[in-house]
Write a protein that holds these residues in place. Structure first.
Motif, mmCIF file in Angstrom:
data_model
loop_
_atom_site.group_PDB
_atom_site.id
_atom_site.type_symbol
_atom_site.label_atom_id
_atom_site.label_comp_id
_atom_site.label_asym_id
_atom_site.label_seq_id
_atom_site.Cartn_x
_atom_site.Cartn_y
_atom_site.Cartn_z
ATOM 1 N N THR A 158 -11.289 22.943 5.411
ATOM 2 C CA THR A 158 -12.357 21.933 5.425
ATOM 3 C C THR A 158 -11.821 20.573 4.980
ATOM 4 O O THR A 158 -12.098 19.527 5.612
ATOM 5 N N LEU A 159 -11.051 20.580 3.895
ATOM 6 C CA LEU A 159 -10.477 19.329 3.392
ATOM 7 C C LEU A 159 -9.518 18.724 4.417
ATOM 8 O O LEU A 159 -9.482 17.490 4.600
ATOM 9 N N TYR A 160 -8.756 19.579 5.088
ATOM 10 C CA TYR A 160 -7.825 19.099 6.123
ATOM 11 C C TYR A 160 -8.599 18.386 7.227
ATOM 12 O O TYR A 160 -8.210 17.283 7.674
ATOM 13 N N ASN A 161 -9.691 18.994 7.681
ATOM 14 C CA ASN A 161 -10.462 18.399 8.780
ATOM 15 C C ASN A 161 -11.072 17.067 8.380
ATOM 16 O O ASN A 161 -11.135 16.126 9.181
ATOM 17 N N ILE A 162 -11.526 16.983 7.114
ATOM 18 C CA ILE A 162 -12.128 15.736 6.642
ATOM 19 C C ILE A 162 -11.114 14.596 6.708
ATOM 20 O O ILE A 162 -11.411 13.505 7.220
ATOM 21 N N ILE A 163 -9.939 14.818 6.180
ATOM 22 C CA ILE A 163 -8.918 13.764 6.149
ATOM 23 C C ILE A 163 -8.397 13.469 7.547
ATOM 24 O O ILE A 163 -8.215 12.299 7.936
ATOM 25 N N SER A 164 -8.179 14.505 8.342
ATOM 26 C CA SER A 164 -7.643 14.316 9.691
ATOM 27 C C SER A 164 -8.619 13.568 10.573
ATOM 28 O O SER A 164 -8.225 12.667 11.337
ATOM 29 N N ASP A 165 -9.898 13.916 10.492
ATOM 30 C CA ASP A 165 -10.901 13.265 11.342
ATOM 31 C C ASP A 165 -11.133 11.809 10.936
ATOM 32 O O ASP A 165 -11.608 10.998 11.754
ATOM 33 N N ALA A 166 -10.794 11.460 9.690
ATOM 34 C CA ALA A 166 -10.997 10.091 9.225
ATOM 35 C C ALA A 166 -10.030 9.108 9.872
ATOM 36 O O ALA A 166 -10.290 7.893 9.893
ATOM 37 N N LYS A 167 -8.917 9.607 10.372
ATOM 38 C CA LYS A 167 -7.903 8.787 11.058
ATOM 39 C C LYS A 167 -7.488 7.584 10.220
ATOM 40 O O LYS A 167 -6.917 7.730 9.166
ATOM 41 N N ASP A 168 -7.816 6.370 10.665
ATOM 42 C CA ASP A 168 -7.365 5.168 9.948
ATOM 43 C C ASP A 168 -7.956 5.064 8.540
ATOM 44 O O ASP A 168 -7.414 4.365 7.680
#
Length: 535
Positions: A9-19
């Motif tokens: 879940t934490l990975y997806n949050i940071i990855s989806d945030a992009k810039d």
């Protein structure tokens, strides 16, 4: 502590945030807590740190320490994952390379072959990222690690990768750094093996493959030998070290780069020591092989000695050693016994000593030519030795004739081929000395030097050049040849006498290689947890 599901879940949050990923500091900090979880959590933590490391500079020290902890994990799969992820942190942040290389260098002590391969692959990635930074970390361990295995594997790693990676990674600037650091290592090398391995690295450097580079290599060896230091013949480690060091210089001598200083040292220290070594030779030690090793080194040094001091004294010294291994022919019943039982002669030592004498005496021809008694005695010995040598050759030739290429590669047949080359060389030199007056024009390739496949095949098939039997009659040197009885050849001697040499690696820690810096180092890493050395 984050679970596997929470980590995803934490990975997806940071990855989806992009810039906007750098805004999720709390999420990244929570990812770091996964190091306290089970195997799945710890492995994901390693992967996710590598993925997001550059976004969170305020957490980088903690993240790096976390990965270093995972490199010491009890689970081999997690260790391998962390080791694999470390180079990823250095992309775009080359200031980390020396620290990471330092840690990876210490991990070369791993015994598991798969894990060791992972460490080596990560070091290769670092070399491609920043070669100079990687070398800084590697050479720190080579110079300061208390673990001999770590030092040796670091040097071996560099030796192999210089060949593989080539100039794309090891450009001139990087090679100069290797040369500078290697000189420091050689000055304080702990063992003969470390010295030889490091010289092997320098041999591969392009900057060392010219006259200037060759001269530097010779000077490095000269520093290790230390011509001002007397040789203690009773200290076998020191004698081994001298032979091993000098061998590293042999490929670089030429008519431009002289071996004069080495030759002078050998005559001053080694030649007098041969008697001491011989007197101490027993079945329990390897003095006989060590003596032969020293003689081989001397034989390879002499052709490039140039002008040497006290030439007459040097010729006399070698001539005396030559007489010790070239006996007068037996008489009466002793001759009959020799015919029946064979004789044991030091063919390999004679080749070395005769070659050395032949080279030196060409510049002092009066030594034999102006002393009739000495010449007569010497030729009597030469003639006897030649006759036994030729009989020995016959047996050897019969033993290897018509052998296939594969058969000639067996250890036993290799020894026989060297023995054939040894006796052939001896006969060539003896024939030269039987000229009136003695000649010094013959040239040979020493038997222990590599031979071409065609030469070996010729020997095996009996098609190599045969040498005219050597005969001597003081009253009439040109009498017609007549059949003469020859002495029986040595029986089963060639596996010990001809071409023999020291086997195995010496682990000398004698003078000149420094002293032991401590016991085995296995317990973790230096400079961890943020307290790094300044690179």
């Amino acid at each position: 502590m984050a679970t596997v599901d929470r980590l995803y879940t934490l990975y997806n949050i940071i990855s989806d945030a992009k810039d906007k990923a750098p805004e999720h500091k709390k999420e990244f900090a929570e990812i770091l807590t996964g190091v306290k979880g089970g195997p799945g959590e710890r492995r994901l933590t390693s992967q996710f740190i590598a993925r997001f490391y550059t976004y969170f500079p305020e957490h980088q020290d903690q993240a790096l320490n976390t990965l270093f902890d995972l490199c010491e994990d009890d689970d081999v799969a997690i260790r391998k994952q962390a080791i694999k992820d470390l180079p990823t942190l250095c992309k775009g942040k080359t200031e980390l390379v020396p620290k990471v290389a330092d840690i990876l260098a210490q991990l070369l002590q791993m015994e598991d072959s798969g894990e060791l391969a992972t460490v080596q692959n990560s070091l290769v990635q670092l070399l491609k990222t920043d070669a100079k930074g990687t070398l800084t970390g590697l050479f720190y361990q080579i110079q300061h690690s208390e673990d001999e295995l770590v030092r040796e594997r670091c040097i071996t790693f560099l030796h192999s990768k210089i060949k593989i990676l080539g100039p794309n990674v090891f450009n001139t600037e990087v090679e100069n750094l290797v040369l500078t650091e290697a000189k420091k290592v050689l000055t304080a090398a702990l063992s003969e093996d470390e010295f030889v391995l490091m010289m092997g690295i320098l041999k591969e450097l392009k900057v060392c493959k010219n006259v200037k580079g060759y001269q530097q290599m010779v000077e490095l060896v000269a520093e290790q030998v230390d011509f001002a230091r007397p040789l203690d013949a009773t200290d076998l480690e020191s004698v081994h070290r001298l032979a091993a060091c000098t061998k590293q210089a042999l490929p670089y001598f030429s008519h431009t780069i002289k071996s004069t200083k080495f030759v002078e040292y050998m005559w001053r220290e080694v030649v007098p020591a041969l008697d001491t070594l011989q007197a101490g030779a027993t079945e329990a030690n390897n003095n006989a092989a060590l003596i032969l090793d020293l003689l081989k080194v001397m034989a390879e040094l002499v052709p490039y000695a140039g002008t040497v001091e006290s030439l007459e004294a040097k010729v006399k010294a070698i001539y005396a050693k030559l007489l010790d291994v070239m006996p007068l022919p037996p008489e009466g019943e002793a001759a009959t016994q020799a015919l029946e039982g064979g004789v044991s002669l030091e063919f390999s030592r004679v080749e070395c000593l005769l070659f050395i004498f032949h080279h030196l005496a060409r510049n002092h021809a009066d030594f034999l030519a102006n002393d009739a008694d000495r010449l007569k005695d010497f030729r009597t010995r030469l003639q006897y030795f030649a006759r036994v040598s030729q009989a020995y050759q016959k047996r050897l030739r019969e033993a290897v004739s018509n052998k296939s290429g594969a058969e000639l590669k067996t250890e036993e047949n290799k020894i026989k081929l060297i023995a054939l080359k040894t006796t052939a060389n001896i006969n060539i030199l003896i024939k030269d000395l039987f000229h009136q007056p003695p000649s010094y024009k013959a040239k040979i390739s020493l038997s222990w030097k590599p031979v071409s496949g065609s030469s070996a095949s010729n020997v095996a098939n009996g098609t190599e050049k045969r040498h005219t039997p050597i005969k001597f009659d003081e009253k009439d040197a040109k009498k017609p040849k007549t059949d003469r009885q020859i002495y029986a050849p040595p029986r089963d001697k060639y596996s010990q006498k001809a071409g023999g040499g020291a086997r195995g690696r010496s682990r000398s820690r004698g003078r000149g290689f420094g002293s032991n810096r401590g016991g085995s180092f296995r317990g973790g890493f230096r400079g961890r947890r943020g307290g790094y050395r300044n690179y």
